[in-house]
Each structure stands twice: as structure tokens, then as C-alpha cells.
Write a protein that holds these residues in place. Structure first.
Motif, PDB file in Angstrom:
ATOM      1  N   SER A   3       0.831  -1.203   0.000  1.00  0.00           N
ATOM      2  CA  SER A   3       0.000   0.000   0.000  1.00  0.00           C
ATOM      3  C   SER A   3       0.866   1.254   0.000  1.00  0.00           C
ATOM      4  CB  SER A   3      -0.928   0.006   1.212  1.00  0.00           C
ATOM      5  OG  SER A   3      -1.866  -1.049   1.139  1.00  0.00           O
ATOM      6  N   THR A  14      -0.613   5.884   5.568  1.00  0.00           N
ATOM      7  CA  THR A  14      -0.748   4.617   4.848  1.00  0.00           C
ATOM      8  C   THR A  14      -0.014   3.503   5.586  1.00  0.00           C
ATOM      9  OG1 THR A  14      -0.930   5.750   2.710  1.00  0.00           O
ATOM     10  CG2 THR A  14      -0.334   3.423   2.668  1.00  0.00           C
ATOM     11  N   HIS A  61      -2.238   2.704   8.737  1.00  0.00           N
ATOM     12  CA  HIS A  61      -3.706   2.704   8.700  1.00  0.00           C
ATOM     13  C   HIS A  61      -4.335   1.397   9.183  1.00  0.00           C
ATOM     14  CE1 HIS A  61      -3.183   0.618   4.814  1.00  0.00           C
ATOM     15  NE2 HIS A  61      -4.450   0.240   4.941  1.00  0.00           N
ATOM     16  N   ASP A  62      -3.699   0.268   8.953  1.00  0.00           N
ATOM     17  CA  ASP A  62      -4.294  -1.018   9.339  1.00  0.00           C
ATOM     18  C   ASP A  62      -3.576  -1.696  10.506  1.00  0.00           C
ATOM     19  OD1 ASP A  62      -6.567  -1.253   7.839  1.00  0.00           O
ATOM     20  OD2 ASP A  62      -5.712  -2.546   6.304  1.00  0.00           O
ATOM     21  N   HIS A 108     -11.044   5.248   7.736  1.00  0.00           N
ATOM     22  CA  HIS A 108     -10.554   4.957   6.388  1.00  0.00           C
ATOM     23  C   HIS A 108     -11.321   3.816   5.728  1.00  0.00           C
ATOM     24  CE1 HIS A 108      -8.146   1.974   8.679  1.00  0.00           C
ATOM     25  NE2 HIS A 108      -8.198   1.256   7.560  1.00  0.00           N
ATOM     26  N   ASP A 109     -11.898   2.911   6.526  1.00  0.00           N
ATOM     27  CA  ASP A 109     -12.718   1.827   5.975  1.00  0.00           C
ATOM     28  C   ASP A 109     -14.211   2.112   6.079  1.00  0.00           C
ATOM     29  OD1 ASP A 109     -10.917   0.021   4.962  1.00  0.00           O
ATOM     30  OD2 ASP A 109     -10.971  -1.327   6.679  1.00  0.00           O
ATOM     31  N   ASP A 147      -4.893   2.044  -0.112  1.00  0.00           N
ATOM     32  CA  ASP A 147      -5.381   0.898   0.664  1.00  0.00           C
ATOM     33  C   ASP A 147      -6.114  -0.095  -0.215  1.00  0.00           C
ATOM     34  OD1 ASP A 147      -6.196  -0.730   2.787  1.00  0.00           O
ATOM     35  OD2 ASP A 147      -7.914   0.530   3.278  1.00  0.00           O
TER      36      ASP A 147
END
Length: 221
Positions: A53, A76, A79-80, A141-142, A159
Motif C-alpha cells: 500500500s 498509509t 492505517h491497518d 478509512h474503511d 489501501d
């Protein structure tokens, strides 16, 4: 996520659509951040998803020079990371089945990702205002149905773009318990329309065509 605006963000610059493996994320300036989130990178294949990503994010920043590239890159990368702070069994059982976009665990991973950012960035010298901007992007973000800024749009697109590469298809198809051909079809009908920039759309179309050819999805279905 709702459909993107009628007009995607455009660029006058040429988009690099070559395989992402040819241009990994550049430089070593974020290595300290990577080292700080190694434990969080081991959940849900983040150690594949996040570096890929970031490479896509850098391509998008290259054709959107007005964006704050440092913000996009750090957001980025992180983010997860919240997936590493939730029950891993729930990731697959709730995050990729049924109405997966509204699964509570998706909101939880965003909240946890913000906590990770607030833990790791200040000791590395990142200013409080910058950390606030990073967490504003991570938080939603999701699940948030709109983008907050150009930088938010680039993070969201990065993403999603990794899924169009053959490595992303190989991993994500398994999460959704789909074969690669069916998952590739889903990318075209569900994820491609969500992209917020023309650059990301161009990248996705080129990479999906390449992945379908490699994976023989025309016959292996």
C-alpha cells in the motif's frame, strides 16, 4: 463506503502503471516507524499489505504533488495496524463475511490504529498536530462514507489498490473464501467504482488486467 464523487480527482501527470514490484516504497526515512509496528504487522498479512500500500501511495503522491506526501506515507503505513490489536479469529469471522463493511470489528481496528499511531509517532519526533492529522485519516478509512482531504483520498486509494495486484488477489480472495476469478470480478464491480482518483483508477485497471492474465481467470473459474 458510498460511491465516489461523479468526478474523480484528476492529474495532468503521467501515471506509472508498471508492476508495483518494480517500484517498492522509496527511502529509509520511515524505517523507525516500521520497526515500531512489527508486532502489528504480523496480523492479517499486514506485513504484505502495508508495504504494498505504501508503494502505491508513493505512486499516487508522485502525480498529486499538492498533497502532503509525508502525511500520506505515514498514514498509509499505519492505517491497518489496528488489526494487530483485535481478536484475530474475529477478523475473518466478522470482517470478511456478511455485511462486512459495517462489521463492528472494522470500526474497532480503526480505533486501535489511532491508538497505535499515538503511541509510536510522538517518541519518534512527530509533532502533535501531525499525529492528529494522521489519526483523522486512520479513523474512518474503511467506514467513513466520505474523504476528508486530498491526503485522505490518496490513503484510501492506496489501501484499495494493492488488491488489484496478483499478490493482493491471492491473499484477499482467501479471506473472502472466493476463488481468484470470482474475487477479480468483485474487484471490478465493487472496488473499482470506489476509487477516488483517476490515477488510482488507471492503475487498478492496468493491474487487474495483468493479474487476470497471469492467474488465468478466464478459464480457472
Amino acid at each position: 463506503m458510498s460511491a465516489p464523487p461523479a468526478a474523480r480527482l484528476t492529474t495532468n501527470l503521467t501515471v506509472d502503471t508498471s508492476p508495483i514490484v518494480l517500484t517498492p516504497a522509496a527511502g529509509t526515512d520511515l524505517d523507525d516507524v516500521w520497526r515500531a509496528v512489527v508486532p502489528e504487522s504480523r496480523a492479517r498479512s499486514n506485513d504484505v499489505h502495508l508495504p504494498m500500500s505504501l508503494a502505491y501511495a508513493e505512486r499516487l503522491c508522485a502525480v498529486h504533488p499538492r498533497a502532503d506526501a509525508r502525511l500520506v506515507r505515514v498514514a498509509t503505513l499505519l492505517h491497518d495496524t489496528g488489526w494487530g490489536r483485535v481478536d484475530e479469529e474475529r477478523i475473518l469471522s466478522e470482517g470478511f463475511t456478511g455485511d462486512w463493511r459495517k462489521a463492528e470489528i472494522r470500526y474497532e481496528h480503526e480505533r486501535q490504529g489511532c491508538l497505535v499511531a499515538r503511541e509510536v509517532l510522538p517518541p519518534l519526533g512527530y509533532a502533535p498536530e501531525f499525529v492528529d492529522r494522521v489519526t483523522a485519516i486512520i479513523d474512518g478509512h474503511d467506514t467513513r462514507p466520505y474523504s476528508l482531504s486530498l491526503e485522505d483520498s490518496l490513503v484510501r486509494d492506496a489501501d484499495r489498490l494493492w488488491r488489484f495486484d496478483y499478490a493482493g488477489i491471492a491473499l484477499a480472495a482467501g479471506w473472502f473464501r472466493l476463488d481468484p476469478a470470482t474475487y477479480a470480478d468483485r474487484l471490478e464491480t465493487e472496488i473499482l467504482p470506489e476509487l477516488l482518483t483517476e490515477a488510482a483508477h488507471t492503475l487498478a485497471v492496468a493491474h487487474l488486467a495483468r493479474s487476470r492474465a497471469l492467474l488465468k481467470t478466464d478459464v480457472l473459474r
